[in-house]
Design a protein around this motif. Structure first.
Motif, PDB file in Angstrom:
ATOM      1  N   LYS A 274      61.487 -21.637   8.780  1.00  0.00           N
ATOM      2  CA  LYS A 274      60.600 -20.566   9.160  1.00  0.00           C
ATOM      3  C   LYS A 274      61.265 -19.125   8.912  1.00  0.00           C
ATOM      4  O   LYS A 274      61.981 -18.871   9.823  1.00  0.00           O
ATOM      5  CB  LYS A 274      59.946 -20.844  10.283  1.00  0.00           C
ATOM      6  N   GLU A 275      60.620 -18.560   7.864  1.00  0.00           N
ATOM      7  CA  GLU A 275      61.298 -17.141   7.777  1.00  0.00           C
ATOM      8  C   GLU A 275      60.752 -16.221   8.666  1.00  0.00           C
ATOM      9  O   GLU A 275      59.589 -16.245   9.148  1.00  0.00           O
ATOM     10  CB  GLU A 275      61.189 -16.695   6.243  1.00  0.00           C
TER      11      GLU A 275
ATOM     12  N   ASP B 112      69.315  -6.455   8.900  1.00  0.00           N
ATOM     13  CA  ASP B 112      68.221  -7.233   8.377  1.00  0.00           C
ATOM     14  C   ASP B 112      68.264  -6.754   7.013  1.00  0.00           C
ATOM     15  O   ASP B 112      67.362  -7.384   6.265  1.00  0.00           O
ATOM     16  CB  ASP B 112      67.068  -7.177   9.229  1.00  0.00           C
TER      17      ASP B 112
ATOM     18  N   GLU C 146      70.117  -9.973   2.444  1.00  0.00           N
ATOM     19  CA  GLU C 146      70.095 -11.307   2.691  1.00  0.00           C
ATOM     20  C   GLU C 146      70.964 -12.137   2.768  1.00  0.00           C
ATOM     21  O   GLU C 146      70.691 -13.408   3.237  1.00  0.00           O
ATOM     22  CB  GLU C 146      69.438 -11.525   1.197  1.00  0.00           C
TER      23      GLU C 146
ATOM     24  N   VAL D 108      68.002 -15.816   7.863  1.00  0.00           N
ATOM     25  CA  VAL D 108      66.804 -16.149   7.908  1.00  0.00           C
ATOM     26  C   VAL D 108      66.011 -15.188   8.748  1.00  0.00           C
ATOM     27  O   VAL D 108      64.853 -14.727   8.231  1.00  0.00           O
ATOM     28  CB  VAL D 108      66.690 -17.626   8.494  1.00  0.00           C
ATOM     29  N   ARG D 109      66.371 -14.864  10.122  1.00  0.00           N
ATOM     30  CA  ARG D 109      65.773 -13.755  10.799  1.00  0.00           C
ATOM     31  C   ARG D 109      66.920 -13.417  11.995  1.00  0.00           C
ATOM     32  O   ARG D 109      67.708 -14.237  12.262  1.00  0.00           O
ATOM     33  CB  ARG D 109      64.496 -14.559  11.438  1.00  0.00           C
ATOM     34  N   ILE D 110      66.408 -12.370  12.620  1.00  0.00           N
ATOM     35  CA  ILE D 110      67.142 -11.793  13.838  1.00  0.00           C
ATOM     36  C   ILE D 110      66.189 -11.678  15.015  1.00  0.00           C
ATOM     37  O   ILE D 110      65.071 -11.319  14.784  1.00  0.00           O
ATOM     38  CB  ILE D 110      67.961 -10.307  13.519  1.00  0.00           C
ATOM     39  N   GLU D 111      66.476 -12.370  16.049  1.00  0.00           N
ATOM     40  CA  GLU D 111      65.784 -12.161  17.356  1.00  0.00           C
ATOM     41  C   GLU D 111      66.934 -11.486  18.393  1.00  0.00           C
ATOM     42  O   GLU D 111      67.642 -12.389  19.097  1.00  0.00           O
ATOM     43  CB  GLU D 111      65.146 -13.544  17.672  1.00  0.00           C
TER      44      GLU D 111
END
Lengths: 131, 131
Positions: free
Chosen positions: B130-131, A30, A33, A82-85
């Motif tokens: 959605k960031e 994370d 970018e 964008v994001r990590i889940e």
């Protein structure tokens, strides 16, 4: 089979899923970018030495184009994180089909500095280059 | 084992050899000043989920670094093409050991435009992110 060829950083958000036991290998991803993604283009032919993507009778060497048809059908994209889940990365800029097997994931080369101490080879340059 | 990590475009000139029957697949490669090279880091361990390249007790996720130690030890370099002689490419910017197996070779993404006609996916962008 429509996919944004070569990807685009403003393209659709795609999901990459990391399988066990590799989820903890995402620690620190994370920070970046942009990531380099390498995948196996599992539906591609592998037997064309020359090919004509525009179907215009103009044959091109397979290594001179980024067609998915190649002896080792490896695709690479530079994507925006964008994001990590958990085991899922949401990214933009991918150009592969749903279900494509992931092979590797690493920070974009432009953003990464080696962490291990410098070594001799790092400083080696060409004495002279005959073009 | 000293190699210029991450490569450098002013680095030593290296030779990539293409084996039969793939030499004709080099047709047109000479149009590109830079190439993307993908290779198999055949001497690398593949079993580390976390690793400490600086040996400082600071463990990092394998996917957060560009270490050669990874589940699928794939290396990628963007290299400068010096010249092609038959099945041999002379290039600068490689960061692998002598004898490393080549997997793929293609034009640098920044220099390449798809040759096949445009398709829907090429123009698809994210509605909202959605960031």
């Amino acid at each position: 089979m429509h996919t944004p060829r070569q990807g685009r950083l403003d393209g659709p958000v795609c999901r990459i899923e990391i399988f066990d036991p590799w989820e903890p290998a995402l620690a620190g991803v994370d920070q970046y970018e942009r990531l380099e993604v390498i995948y196996w283009l599992h539906l591609s032919r592998r037997d064309l030495v020359l090919q004509s993507p525009a179907n215009d009778g103009n044959a091109r060497g397979t290594f001179s184009i980024r067609s998915p048809v190649r002896p080792n059908p490896l695709g690479t994209s530079v994507v925006k994180l964008v994001r990590i889940e958990g085991p899922n990365l949401f990214i933009q800029g991918l150009d592969c089909l749903d279900g494509t097997p992931l092979l590797d994931l690493k920070p974009d080369r432009a953003l990464f500095t080696p962490i291990a101490p410098p070594q001799d080879g790092d400083f080696q340059v060409a004495a002279a280059v005959k073009e």
